[in-house]
Scaffold this active site. Structure first.
Site, PDB file in Angstrom:
ATOM      1  N   LYS A 282      29.111   2.534  16.859  1.00  0.00           N
ATOM      2  CA  LYS A 282      29.884   1.272  16.894  1.00  0.00           C
ATOM      3  C   LYS A 282      29.979   0.720  15.702  1.00  0.00           C
ATOM      4  O   LYS A 282      29.027   0.722  14.744  1.00  0.00           O
ATOM      5  CB  LYS A 282      29.265   0.428  17.727  1.00  0.00           C
ATOM      6  CG  LYS A 282      29.092   0.622  19.281  1.00  0.00           C
ATOM      7  CD  LYS A 282      30.562   0.761  19.978  1.00  0.00           C
ATOM      8  CE  LYS A 282      30.617   0.890  21.417  1.00  0.00           C
ATOM      9  NZ  LYS A 282      29.889  -0.114  22.074  1.00  0.00           N
ATOM     10  N   GLN A 342      16.204   5.330  25.442  1.00  0.00           N
ATOM     11  CA  GLN A 342      17.535   5.670  25.567  1.00  0.00           C
ATOM     12  C   GLN A 342      17.899   6.590  24.273  1.00  0.00           C
ATOM     13  O   GLN A 342      17.125   6.773  23.464  1.00  0.00           O
ATOM     14  CB  GLN A 342      18.590   4.365  25.480  1.00  0.00           C
ATOM     15  CG  GLN A 342      18.302   3.668  24.244  1.00  0.00           C
ATOM     16  CD  GLN A 342      18.469   2.333  24.404  1.00  0.00           C
ATOM     17  OE1 GLN A 342      18.502   1.793  25.616  1.00  0.00           O
ATOM     18  NE2 GLN A 342      18.966   1.566  23.615  1.00  0.00           N
ATOM     19  N   ASP A 377      27.760   4.823  22.581  1.00  0.00           N
ATOM     20  CA  ASP A 377      26.757   5.354  21.632  1.00  0.00           C
ATOM     21  C   ASP A 377      25.562   5.732  22.366  1.00  0.00           C
ATOM     22  O   ASP A 377      24.644   6.110  21.535  1.00  0.00           O
ATOM     23  CB  ASP A 377      26.993   4.612  20.431  1.00  0.00           C
ATOM     24  CG  ASP A 377      26.326   3.145  20.607  1.00  0.00           C
ATOM     25  OD1 ASP A 377      26.419   2.719  21.897  1.00  0.00           O
ATOM     26  OD2 ASP A 377      25.944   2.485  19.846  1.00  0.00           O
ATOM     27  N   ASP A 412      12.597  -2.690  25.003  1.00  0.00           N
ATOM     28  CA  ASP A 412      14.192  -3.010  25.384  1.00  0.00           C
ATOM     29  C   ASP A 412      14.526  -2.617  26.811  1.00  0.00           C
ATOM     30  O   ASP A 412      14.247  -1.359  27.320  1.00  0.00           O
ATOM     31  CB  ASP A 412      15.015  -2.166  24.465  1.00  0.00           C
ATOM     32  CG  ASP A 412      16.735  -2.217  24.446  1.00  0.00           C
ATOM     33  OD1 ASP A 412      16.638  -3.639  23.938  1.00  0.00           O
ATOM     34  OD2 ASP A 412      17.290  -1.664  24.660  1.00  0.00           O
ATOM     35  N   GLU A 441      11.511  -7.277  27.522  1.00  0.00           N
ATOM     36  CA  GLU A 441      12.783  -7.705  27.082  1.00  0.00           C
ATOM     37  C   GLU A 441      13.680  -7.504  28.394  1.00  0.00           C
ATOM     38  O   GLU A 441      14.403  -6.593  28.542  1.00  0.00           O
ATOM     39  CB  GLU A 441      13.469  -7.083  25.854  1.00  0.00           C
ATOM     40  CG  GLU A 441      14.781  -7.672  25.541  1.00  0.00           C
ATOM     41  CD  GLU A 441      16.073  -7.178  25.886  1.00  0.00           C
ATOM     42  OE1 GLU A 441      17.132  -7.576  25.738  1.00  0.00           O
ATOM     43  OE2 GLU A 441      16.120  -6.071  26.593  1.00  0.00           O
ATOM     44  N   LYS A 551      23.392  -6.388  14.600  1.00  0.00           N
ATOM     45  CA  LYS A 551      23.278  -4.991  15.443  1.00  0.00           C
ATOM     46  C   LYS A 551      24.143  -3.879  14.745  1.00  0.00           C
ATOM     47  O   LYS A 551      23.590  -2.610  14.989  1.00  0.00           O
ATOM     48  CB  LYS A 551      23.511  -5.226  16.766  1.00  0.00           C
ATOM     49  CG  LYS A 551      22.601  -6.102  17.521  1.00  0.00           C
ATOM     50  CD  LYS A 551      22.843  -6.164  19.045  1.00  0.00           C
ATOM     51  CE  LYS A 551      23.941  -6.917  19.551  1.00  0.00           C
ATOM     52  NZ  LYS A 551      24.401  -6.742  20.730  1.00  0.00           N
TER      53      LYS A 551
END
Length: 690
Positions: A282, A342, A377, A412, A441, A551
């Site tokens: 990204k 991930q 992504d 996350d 989170e 980010k």
């Protein structure tokens, strides 16, 4: 309820009879015990030194008096604390047969507690004697019964010698027929006698509940101030001539640690520090196409340099990371790492373990989606194909970083993985390293958030971020402090890289002060994301996050220039953390009481704690949550919640409070006029002068 034999030596145990075997109720019913999670299937949570509200519903037949106690046992099974419970104050305890008290575990480990219900012999006699003698009924009999009861108690060898003598003197007074009835009765009712009985009640027919588990963890599991930054931005250099960036490193980021520590934060949290994939990377502001200089999202983990156990080469080496952790520790900070389960399309797992992902009918691996959002992504992992292999690999990764000095993980999106996995992983890690803390989170449905807490997460992000009105805040404070604290520890982050609320976007600098004050005083755990102290408030159009989001790109902040110009909230954050460290009441979760105010935008609550040495710490927090307008009104306090002692009162019957923000002092009482201008100071943090 069981007829457990664990009780004090001075009590008469409930009789054992064949007829009671297998029954659920003992001599006296004990129900609705708290804190208990799923009937004791999961332990209730606590941290060292935290004062916990312990309670039960217990009652008996007839009119005799019932006594109820809570007993706390340490991991070795030794009794460490015994407190007598009482009905809750005010109307909440009327006619409910509810009993509550406070327990404070002193060390980490697997503790237990029980509730004991018993026939209160002295309380029963005291009540009957007061009523009957006052009515002239059975006067001699009641005096004789009191003398016999206290004589029996005086012969109890487990009592202190001074206490025995006090009781014998009372027996003499009750038995002295030369004295008026009132003086004889007063001998049995004296403060000295009641103090002796309070220390060691005269108990009979003791019913003991089953033991309930209580997991006591280290302080940072439930207390602390978090500060989040991206190490690649700290020390990043932009070449204006070429437009190119040079990434910050662990070495340059370490230079920022002094300022973070100076603001009083306890934990420095970093987003993922691993290699970042290049496929579908990204670009700025989450655009689909990245340029050659765009660093990509740290959450798109994995590249040719490695995966979750590797460090992004731009940040440095494992030795550089070790130096960063060491410097943080030297300054009193702990390092928290992001655990994001991930993978980017370039992660080594994609080739070595394709079964750890979801393959679609066209043969491609499914990328992450949260419709209408797409994360091309990132590949989410799938626990259903090879749960054992995947779970063990993640355990290896966590233990790898624990071995490099990391004791805190911010996880996350844990709600996108099976709950059983977190119960297994946290259990395995804490079995070897009970000091390791996991923060969830999980901005999702309450049932999932609460299940993650039961599964072992020590703390969680919360809905506080979106609770802005007086009504919303009061309701949420009540929930997290009194409904769910046994299994859900709230971390009140004021902002994140993903969340810039409308309140902060349009509230001006006052909004930042308001949110920081609420977070730092209403929850034992709170946090900020870098840039909050610079009032960063401009959102990406159509999104609830900062424009030019960190980010997806480097961000260079001129901290020194902000400080020189006075446009920084750092001094205010520093003061909040100073207040937190100086006042133990802010370190507990269950001690929050919401008070009333006549203004629709003024929130009032107090936090009270009695320390082991008897010292009382009480703060009253008053906040104007309207960041645009001055508000005024009357604050009406629940004085019982403040636990004022006679020596705390002024000649007028009020008490003195010192504002820890402004330094001003006032005499307050039950009702108090308040006026708060958000552009001057939107809040009072009032310390009751003891």
């Amino acid at each position: 309820m069981t007829n457990n034999s664990r009780t004090s030596a001075v009590s008469k145990q409930e009789p054992k009879a064949l007829i009671t075997e297998g029954l659920r109720f003992g001599r006296f019913p004990i129900t609705a015990v708290q804190p208990v999670v799923e009937g004791g299937t999961f332990p209730a949570k606590a941290v060292v030194g935290e004062t916990l509200v312990v309670g039960a519903t217990s009652f008996r037949e007839g009119h005799d008096q019932l006594g109820v106690s809570a007993v706390l046992f340490d991991p070795s099974g030794s009794e460490r604390q015994r407190v007598r419970l009482a009905p809750p104050r005010g109307s909440r305890g009327l006619g409910t047969d509810r009993w509550e008290g406070l327990l404070t575990p002193a060390d980490t480990g697997n503790w237990t507690f029980v509730i004991e219900a018993w026939h209160d012999r002295y309380g029963t006699w005291h009540h009957n004697a007061e009523v009957k003698i006052g009515a002239g009924v059975d006067v001699d009999l009641m005096l004789a019964e009191g003398a016999a009861l206290l004589s029996e108690a005086a012969d109890d060898s487990t009592r202190a010698w001074d206490d025995q003598e006090t009781l014998r003197a009372a027996v003499a007074g009750l038995s002295d027929e030369s004295l008026p009835v009132e003086r004889r009765l007063a001998a049995g009712f004296s403060p000295e006698v009641t103090a002796v009985i309070d220390r060691q009640p005269i108990r009979e027919l003791v019913t003991v509940s089953e033991p309930y588990p209580l997991l006591v963890e280290r302080a940072l599991a439930g207390r602390g101030s978090w500060y989040e930054f991206f190490p690649r931005s700290e020390g990043a250099v932009h070449d204006a001539a070429t437009g190119e960036w040079t990434s910050g490193t662990f070495r340059t980021a370490a230079k920022r640690l002094d300022a973070v520590a100076a603001m009083g934060f306890d934990i420095i949290y970093m987003p993922p520090i691993h290699p970042i994939g290049t496929q579908h990377r990204k670009g700025p502001n989450n655009t689909l196409i990245a340029g050659p200089q765009d660093p990509g999202s740290p959450w798109a983990i994995g590249g040719k340099e490695g995966g979750h156990d590797a460090i992004h080469p731009d940040l440095g080496t494992i030795d550089d990371f070790a130096a960063f952790v060491w410097r943080a520790g030297e300054l009193g900070l702990e390092v928290a790492l992001d655990l994001a389960l991930q993978a980017s399309p370039d992660h080594p797992w994609v080739q070595s373990h394709p079964e750890w992902f979801t393959t679609r009918v066209d043969g491609t691996i499914a990328y992450a989606e949260n419709p209408p959002k797409k994360y091309q992504d990132i590949f989410p992992i799938n626990f259903d194909n090879d749960p054992e292999g995947l779970s063990n690999e993640i355990l290896r990764i966590v233990l790898h970083w624990v071995g490099h000095g990391v004791k805190i993980f911010r996880v996350d999106n844990p709600h996108t993985k099976p709950v059983w996995f977190w119960e297994w992983l946290i259990g395995k890690v804490n079995e070897q390293h009970p000091e390791v803390v996991f923060l969830a989170e999980a901005f999702t449905r309450p049932a999932m958030m609460h299940a993650l807490g039961r599964a072992g997460f020590q703390q969680s992000y919360t809905y506080f971020t979106w609770r802005n009105t007086k009504e919303e805040l009061e309701e949420y404070f009540q929930e997290v402090s009194h409904v769910s604290p046994a299994y859900f520890r709230p971390n009140f982050f004021v902002n994140t890289p993903d969340i810039l609320t409308e309140y902060l976007q349009f509230g001006g600098p006052a909004a930042f002060r308001i949110r920081a004050t609420l977070a730092a005083t209403a929850s034992p755990t709170w946090g900020v994301y870098a840039g909050f102290e610079l009032y960063e408030h401009v959102a990406r159009p159509g999104a609830e996050e900062n424009i030019d989001n960190e980010k997806f790109e480097y961000k260079s902040r001129n901290w020194d220039a902000a400080a020189a110009s006075g446009r920084t909230l750092a001094p205010y954050l520093t003061r909040l953390n100073e207040i937190r460290r100086a006042h133990p009441a802010l370190g507990d979760l269950q001690n929050l009481t919401v008070h009333q105010s006549t203004d629709s935008s003024t929130v009032v609550y107090s936090k009270h704690k009695t320390l082991p040495d008897g010292t009382k710490d009480t703060l009253i927090i008053v906040v104007n949550v309207d960041s645009h307008s001055t508000r005024e009104g009357t604050v009406n306090l629940d004085l019982a919640a403040l636990e004022l002692d006679p020596e705390n009162l002024t000649r007028n019957g009020g008490f003195m409070v010192d504002d820890l923000l402004s330094g001003e002092s006032w005499e307050w009482g039950e009702s108090n006029y308040v006026r708060l201008d958000p552009h001057v100071e939107p809040a009072h943090i009032l310390n009751i002068r003891r």
